[in-house]
Write a protein that holds these residues in place. Structure first.
Motif, short mmCIF file in Angstrom:
data_model
loop_
_atom_site.label_atom_id
_atom_site.label_comp_id
_atom_site.label_asym_id
_atom_site.label_seq_id
_atom_site.Cartn_x
_atom_site.Cartn_y
_atom_site.Cartn_z
N UNK A 56 2.04 9.02 14.62
CA UNK A 56 2.28 8.75 13.20
C UNK A 56 1.81 7.35 12.83
N UNK A 57 0.90 6.81 13.61
CA UNK A 57 0.38 5.47 13.34
C UNK A 57 -1.07 5.57 12.96
N UNK A 144 0.43 4.97 0.65
CA UNK A 144 0.57 5.78 -0.57
C UNK A 144 2.05 6.03 -0.78
N UNK A 145 2.64 5.31 -1.71
CA UNK A 145 4.09 5.40 -1.96
C UNK A 145 4.47 6.65 -2.75
N UNK A 146 3.48 7.32 -3.33
CA UNK A 146 3.76 8.46 -4.19
C UNK A 146 4.03 8.05 -5.63
N UNK A 147 3.96 6.73 -5.91
CA UNK A 147 4.26 6.27 -7.27
C UNK A 147 3.19 5.29 -7.76
N UNK A 148 1.99 5.42 -7.27
CA UNK A 148 0.91 4.55 -7.70
C UNK A 148 0.35 5.03 -9.04
N UNK A 149 -0.36 4.12 -9.72
CA UNK A 149 -1.00 4.49 -10.98
C UNK A 149 -2.15 5.47 -10.72
N UNK A 150 -2.43 6.37 -11.65
CA UNK A 150 -3.59 7.26 -11.50
C UNK A 150 -4.88 6.48 -11.29
N UNK A 169 -4.43 6.86 5.27
CA UNK A 169 -3.25 6.76 4.42
C UNK A 169 -1.97 6.95 5.23
N UNK A 170 -0.96 6.16 4.87
CA UNK A 170 0.37 6.31 5.43
C UNK A 170 1.31 6.70 4.30
N UNK A 171 2.19 7.66 4.57
CA UNK A 171 3.09 8.17 3.54
C UNK A 171 4.55 7.94 3.95
N UNK A 207 5.57 -0.07 9.02
CA UNK A 207 6.03 -0.31 10.39
C UNK A 207 5.45 0.72 11.34
N UNK A 208 5.44 1.98 10.92
CA UNK A 208 4.86 3.03 11.76
C UNK A 208 3.37 2.81 11.96
N UNK A 209 2.70 2.40 10.89
CA UNK A 209 1.25 2.18 10.99
C UNK A 209 0.92 1.06 11.97
#
Length: 460
Positions: A56-57, A144-150, A169-171, A207-209
């Motif tokens: 997951x890194x 990618x936080x899921x809340x970025x601007x388009x 990308x890390x989610x 942290x995982x990355x």
């Protein structure tokens, strides 16, 4: 990891899983010596626990291959290769006046595929351009936080196509996000601070990355954030996160543009004609998640577009938490009294109010003249950013019947200012009208002279 091979070994060795040592397929006959494979690499071997984390890194999905010695003498001899430990404080001094290109080249040359650029979707594209100019291979990852601007998502796509790369990308963990939203709602950070949301959506994925890397490259600059980034070195041992080998000191952090001012970064981007986030043309400077980012207004520092409802000290999401020195500010978020800071808002047309002076001003129900007063802290860069417009305001109001003042509201005065003067964050601007016992707080973050005058003239 020591592996004993004897003449009784007749079958081929199985290749271990990703992240472990993988000897070449080879038949070993008549060998009675013990081979210590852990001495064959120049860095510490991964611990078994680290293997499960790498999936997951942003670690590459390949295993390093090692060949066994081909002679009996080579088998009998223990080869001990020790990685030379580098003094990164000395290296930071050596590179203090180096160009971002030179710093980037040193970073990529030293760490190869074990280093990656952290790309936020803002002016960090400069880092990618510098990496490309070195001619060396490089990797890029983003959160990618899921809340970025388009606009930010479209910018990611443009960058990938322009440079011919794939961003890694890390989610965030979906269960953690689900728990946070179900328990506290979508916008809890407006009420209790942004740290919890950032921890779930940004810090833990980062942290995982980083556990799959030995070094990372960031776009931090000394002029970016008040009180937190003014001492950022060009290279350092990461004070917060762990790298591939685990433990303190296992991750190195490179900041190639630490000594570059924001205007010069933008000059570089325009010169190289690289893609930029379209939000910049709408007044955004520092870009993060959509709910926590807004355009910077006249008279504001660039970092005021982030988490604008919080104090200056809080304007880190946790990715660079090591920048915040606990001994540099007290629990009120203000500079310690034993640290000398040059005062600001100095003018003959401006009155410096003491605690007794502003208390007297508050008690007057029928003032002779209205007053406009800024509550400030001289160390706050947001206050420093509006100094020019506030001094111009004092000059324009000289002789108009409106008094202009300032009250230093940090340190011992901060609790009083919060409870009695509506202080939320620095700077706070108050108008004391002629016929009112209560001061009126300036509601806008637009601190140019015309906006301030419009507010005063509407209420004087």
């Amino acid at each position: 990891m020591a592996l004993a091979l004897t003449s009784s070994l007749s079958s081929e060795l199985k290749a271990p899983s990703v992240g472990a040592f993988q000897p070449l397929d080879r038949q070993f006959n008549n060998l009675t010596a013990t081979i210590n494979l852990s001495t064959r690499r120049a860095v510490k071997p991964l611990r078994a626990a680290a293997e499960s984390r790498r999936s997951d890194s942003v670690a590459p999905l390949t295993a390093t291959t090692f060949a066994a010695p081909t002679t009996e003498e080579g088998v009998k001899e223990e080869v001990k290769i020790v990685e030379e430990e580098e003094n990164f404080e000395e290296l930071a001094k050596e590179l203090a006046n180096a160009s971002p290109l030179e710093i980037m080249d040193r970073a990529l040359a030293k760490f190869g595929n074990d280093i990656a650029i952290a790309f936020s979707g803002a002016e960090d594209v400069a880092l990618i351009e510098y990496a490309k100019l070195t001619g060396r291979p490089f990797r890029v990852f983003s959160l990618d936080t899921g809340r970025l601007n388009p606009e930010t998502y479209r910018f990611f796509d443009e960058v990938e196509k322009h440079y011919g790369i794939r961003i890694e990308y890390m989610f965030p963990d979906s269960v953690e996000v689900q728990g946070l939203v179900r328990n506290k709602g979508l916008f809890s950070f407006y009420e209790d601070g942004h740290q919890e949301c950032c921890r779930v959506r940004k810090v833990r994925p980062l942290r995982r990355a980083l556990k799959g890397l030995r070094a990372w490259i960031t776009g931090q600059r000394k002029d970016q954030s008040p009180g937190t980034r003014s001492e950022v070195p060009v290279v350092q041992v990461d004070p917060v996160f762990e790298g591939l080998d685990g433990g303190v000191g296992s991750l190195v952090k490179w900041n190639p543009v630490a000594n570059v001012e924001g205007d010069n970064v933008w000059n570089f981007l325009r010169t190289m004609n690289v893609p930029v986030n379209s939000l910049h043309s709408q007044g955004y400077v520092s870009i993060g998640c959509e709910p926590c980012t807004r355009p910077v207004l006249p008279g504001q520092h660039e970092r005021e577009g982030r988490w604008w409802w919080e104090d200056a000290k809080a304007k880190e999401c946790g990715l660079h938490k090591g920048n915040i020195k606990e001994n540099s500010e007290n629990q009120n978020g203000s500079a310690q009294s034993n640290v000398e800071v040059a005062d600001i808002f100095e003018s003959d047309n401006l009155v410096s109010l003491t605690r007794a002076g502003i208390e007297n001003l508050m008690r007057l129900e029928d003032r002779r003249d209205p007053w406009v007063v800024v509550l400030y802290a001289p160390w706050c860069q947001f206050c420093q950013a509006m100094e020019g417009s506030y001094l111009e305001l004092a000059d324009k109001l000289a002789g108009s019947g409106v008094k202009v003042g300032k009250f230093r509201a940090d340190g011992d005065q901060k609790a009083f200012a919060k409870s009695e003067l509506q202080l939320g964050s620095f700077p706070t601007i108050l108008l004391f009208p002629k016929h009112s016992s209560q001061p009126i707080k300036y509601p806008s973050e637009n601190r140019d002279v015309d906006s301030l005058l419009a507010f005063i003239n509407a209420l004087r």
